[in-house]
Design an enzyme around this catalytic site. Sequence first.
Site, PDB file in Angstrom:
ATOM      1  NE  ARG A   5      -2.067   1.885   3.674  1.00  0.00           N
ATOM      2  CZ  ARG A   5      -2.537   2.214   4.969  1.00  0.00           C
ATOM      3  NH1 ARG A   5      -3.794   1.889   5.094  1.00  0.00           N
ATOM      4  NH2 ARG A   5      -1.872   2.973   5.400  1.00  0.00           N
ATOM      5  CE1 TYR A  11      -4.210   5.714   5.957  1.00  0.00           C
ATOM      6  CE2 TYR A  11      -4.563   5.855   8.319  1.00  0.00           C
ATOM      7  CZ  TYR A  11      -4.530   5.190   7.025  1.00  0.00           C
ATOM      8  OH  TYR A  11      -4.423   3.736   7.265  1.00  0.00           O
ATOM      9  CD  GLU A  70     -10.012   0.794   8.003  1.00  0.00           C
ATOM     10  OE1 GLU A  70      -9.188   0.263   7.134  1.00  0.00           O
ATOM     11  OE2 GLU A  70      -9.501   1.387   8.779  1.00  0.00           O
ATOM     12  NE  ARG A 108      -9.530  -2.347   4.554  1.00  0.00           N
ATOM     13  CZ  ARG A 108      -8.674  -3.017   4.974  1.00  0.00           C
ATOM     14  NH1 ARG A 108      -7.818  -3.675   4.601  1.00  0.00           N
ATOM     15  NH2 ARG A 108      -7.956  -1.915   6.112  1.00  0.00           N
ATOM     16  CD1 TRP A 155      -7.197  11.473  10.430  1.00  0.00           C
ATOM     17  CD2 TRP A 155      -7.879   9.660  11.244  1.00  0.00           C
ATOM     18  NE1 TRP A 155      -6.284  10.836  10.768  1.00  0.00           N
ATOM     19  CE2 TRP A 155      -6.430   9.578  11.128  1.00  0.00           C
ATOM     20  CE3 TRP A 155      -8.767   8.391  11.651  1.00  0.00           C
ATOM     21  CZ2 TRP A 155      -5.808   8.464  11.507  1.00  0.00           C
ATOM     22  CZ3 TRP A 155      -7.762   7.112  12.044  1.00  0.00           C
ATOM     23  CH2 TRP A 155      -6.516   7.323  12.119  1.00  0.00           C
TER      24      TRP A 155
HETATM   25  C1  CS2 Z   1      -6.248   2.069   8.234  1.00  0.00           C
HETATM   26  C2  CS2 Z   1      -6.052   1.892   9.728  1.00  0.00           C
HETATM   27  O1  CS2 Z   1      -5.289  -0.021   8.172  1.00  0.00           O
HETATM   28  C3  CS2 Z   1      -5.709   0.685   7.650  1.00  0.00           C
HETATM   29  O2  CS2 Z   1      -6.265   0.527   6.431  1.00  0.00           O
HETATM   30  O3  CS2 Z   1      -7.491   2.491   7.882  1.00  0.00           O
HETATM   31  O4  CS2 Z   1      -4.714   2.254  10.106  1.00  0.00           O
HETATM   32  C4  CS2 Z   1      -7.006   2.685  10.664  1.00  0.00           C
HETATM   33  O5  CS2 Z   1      -6.760   4.037  10.596  1.00  0.00           O
HETATM   34  C5  CS2 Z   1      -6.863   2.261  12.077  1.00  0.00           C
HETATM   35  O6  CS2 Z   1      -6.952   0.924  12.168  1.00  0.00           O
HETATM   36  C6  CS2 Z   1      -7.595   3.139  13.108  1.00  0.00           C
HETATM   37  O7  CS2 Z   1      -7.455   2.835  14.247  1.00  0.00           O
HETATM   38 MG    MG Z   2      -8.113   1.670   5.967  1.00  0.00          MG
END
Ligand code: CS2
Ligand code: MG
Length: 402
Positions: free
Chosen positions: A147, A159, A262, A283, A402
């Site tokens: 990634r 981020y 996620e 995900r 975010w």
């Molecule tokens: C992110 C994560 O892994 C990812 O794809 O989106 O790092 C996410 O920001 C964190 O799990 C939040 O705690």
């Molecule tokens: Mg992510």
Amino acid sequence: MKIIGADVIVCSPGRNYVTLKITTDSGLIGWGDATLNGRELAVASYLRDHVCPQLIGRDAHQIEDIWQYFYKGAYWRRGPVTMTAIAAVDIALWDLKGKAAGLPVYQLLGGAARDGVMVYGHASGGSLPEMLDDFAGYLDRGYLAVRAQCAVPGGDKGYGVHRGHQLYEPASGSMPDEERFEVGPYLRFVPEMLGAVRDRFGYDVHLLHDAHHRLTPIQAARLGRDIEPFQLFWLEDATPAEDQEAFRLIRQHTTTPLAVGEVFNSIWDCQHLITERLIDYIRASVSHAGGISHLRKIFSLAELYGVRTGSHGAGDLSPVSFAAALHLDMAVPNFGMQEYMGHRDPAGEVFGTTWTFNNGLMHPGDAPGLGVDFDEKAAERFPYDPKYLPVNRRTDGTVHDW
Ligand code: CS2
Ligand code: MG
């Protein structure tokens, strides 16, 4: 196999983790992950005050009955805190069932459907040259998928960009950091960044990017269209995931594969995304979507519609749930990709793992259960350390995703 003990351990070896320990009258111990980044104590209390007392005396083999008891019995259903707590119980019970059977959990889930689990690493950088060098490091270490995240020139840290030599960890400070983000520069920079990766490394490596919920649907559609020449494996979290309808609009404009989930914690969060083929990868994670039992139902629904798995595997999912994800990844027929961010030191002083990484593929190992040990004495050396995820604002101060 009667449950005689259920304890919650909050510790912070490198970052905060919440771990559930279930003890049985046969002397076996099962471990579950209840970590919810930035809201750890909410889940710890949900478990300690409302779940653990009701576990004592139950038969640890009755995984589905216990899942249903805590899902339907609470009346108030779904949500990240509830489903992370239920997930921790479920993961620990699968660990126990494997230990009682003398089998690794993936064997209980139908056995190996592949030689190993392809994982992607996280290349990032404060500048394009720094990110490209970080990307090269993952290829040198044998990763087949990487990634790419990079700070937008002139923008804030943003981020996904690691700082210093430690693995990226977004949670910091006893109060949330405030970050600034502007969509225009981001939308102009990402195609340039991904094009630079393809120019330097070619098209054999699987390339992924995480927009991390920050775009409107039409902005996501534009980005998906603009990066089509770079043939991504997936564009992740293109727009806030709770707006399932938004993915219909994005789909109309781009063939870039879409991954989301996620932040989901139940099958009902993604049911239409899957059944209407609005996404390509789901995900959801073992530790936030109700555990192995519920996640495999989500993956089975996805299989019917040609949607593949893409389990979340960030560093704030403890080694316990990462191992559980690997076991599920080994057994499901519609595996897509597993995220592997790694865990910050000194997590290895508390969590003992048996997984392996070879030539881009991981394997959970063949120890009975999940193959993860937890050192309670070591955990005592790392007390809870309050940390929060950042709050994002546009340059005009408006709170943003975010
Ligand atoms: C992110 C994560 O892994 C990812 O794809 O989106 O790092 C996410 O920001 C964190 O799990 C939040 O705690
Ligand atoms: Mg992510």
